[in-house]
Design a protein around this motif. Sequence first.
Motif, PDB file in Angstrom:
ATOM      1  N   UNK A 116      50.401  32.862  41.544  1.00  0.00           N
ATOM      2  CA  UNK A 116      50.381  33.130  40.105  1.00  0.00           C
ATOM      3  C   UNK A 116      49.033  33.689  39.678  1.00  0.00           C
ATOM      4  N   UNK A 117      47.957  33.063  40.128  1.00  0.00           N
ATOM      5  CA  UNK A 117      46.615  33.532  39.750  1.00  0.00           C
ATOM      6  C   UNK A 117      46.323  34.898  40.364  1.00  0.00           C
ATOM      7  N   UNK A 118      46.783  35.116  41.580  1.00  0.00           N
ATOM      8  CA  UNK A 118      46.562  36.415  42.221  1.00  0.00           C
ATOM      9  C   UNK A 118      47.332  37.522  41.499  1.00  0.00           C
ATOM     10  N   UNK A 119      48.569  37.222  41.102  1.00  0.00           N
ATOM     11  CA  UNK A 119      49.382  38.220  40.400  1.00  0.00           C
ATOM     12  C   UNK A 119      48.782  38.575  39.046  1.00  0.00           C
ATOM     13  N   UNK A 120      48.207  37.594  38.370  1.00  0.00           N
ATOM     14  CA  UNK A 120      47.569  37.873  37.083  1.00  0.00           C
ATOM     15  C   UNK A 120      46.354  38.778  37.256  1.00  0.00           C
ATOM     16  N   UNK A 121      45.611  38.563  38.340  1.00  0.00           N
ATOM     17  CA  UNK A 121      44.406  39.361  38.566  1.00  0.00           C
ATOM     18  C   UNK A 121      44.721  40.736  39.133  1.00  0.00           C
ATOM     19  N   UNK A 122      45.743  40.817  39.999  1.00  0.00           N
ATOM     20  CA  UNK A 122      46.048  42.080  40.682  1.00  0.00           C
ATOM     21  C   UNK A 122      47.558  42.324  40.645  1.00  0.00           C
ATOM     22  N   UNK A 123      48.077  42.726  39.506  1.00  0.00           N
ATOM     23  CA  UNK A 123      49.530  42.856  39.338  1.00  0.00           C
ATOM     24  C   UNK A 123      50.159  43.979  40.144  1.00  0.00           C
ATOM     25  N   UNK A 124      49.343  44.913  40.657  1.00  0.00           N
ATOM     26  CA  UNK A 124      49.900  46.038  41.397  1.00  0.00           C
ATOM     27  C   UNK A 124      49.994  45.779  42.898  1.00  0.00           C
TER      28      UNK A 124
END
Length: 284
Positions: A116-124
């Motif tokens: 979740x935290x990774x997706x928020x920081x790097x959504x692409x």
Amino acid sequence: MAHYPVIDSELLRSFVAIADHGGFTRAAEALNRTQSAISMQMKRLEDDVLERPLFQKDGRQLSLTAEGQLLLGYARRILKLQGEVLNSLRAPHMVGSVRVGTPDDYVMRFLPEVLSRFAQAYPMVQVEMHCEPSYQLLQRKDLDLTIVTRQPGQEIGQLLRQEQIVWAQAAGFDLHRSDVLPLAMFNADCFCREWACNALDTMGRDYRVAYTSPSLSAIMAVVGAGLALTAQLQSLIPAHMRIVGKEEGLPDMPSASIVLLRNPQTRSPITECLAEHIAEGFRL
């Protein structure tokens, strides 16, 4: 064409913080701002921008009005989109995919918050998950990052955490109702199963491996139903189960190491960034 006032993203950020933390004081602490500054922001948002009340008091409790509830959904989406735009433009190299291998054990316990935290920081960045037992993952060469469980003294890669292996049972399970102890364990190549069987053999306790599965959720379902006992890492034991040990006549179990392996052939800023998020998530 009608012209509407622009909503400052900082006002929305403060508004969401108030909703998430349940009040102005806690929101100010979370944002490292003063309470008066947060109050002034909300007064500006309510009076000058939206011309609608967003909060209401119920005794000492602060809650959102109907308008506040409506704004909260939009505010979260606006801030998420803003983050995606900034990350995409400021870090255009953080676009691509990463392949992660992990045993089923850790998917529900550790990875939801990490991803979740990774997706928020790097959504692409697309994350491709492969769930297999540790011994199978160690044989694969196509993964970028691999999380595996290792025996003490056989650690390789980056140590994420060390944990005690414990015995666990359903609250109503009676260890002494049968002369032969039923076990629910992973399949034969799991060293945790080997340790459990060896420990019982050493103390002369009769047992049988009554249930096997590569899935932790399946094992916990069997144990939760009161059909068997299991031995797993302590952090994987659900709160509704009971941890048992020497007091119930069971042998002590050793600790195990959770490690992270990087594929040297595919190292990149993407894999290194996700590796950092994984390491942080397993430390929590």
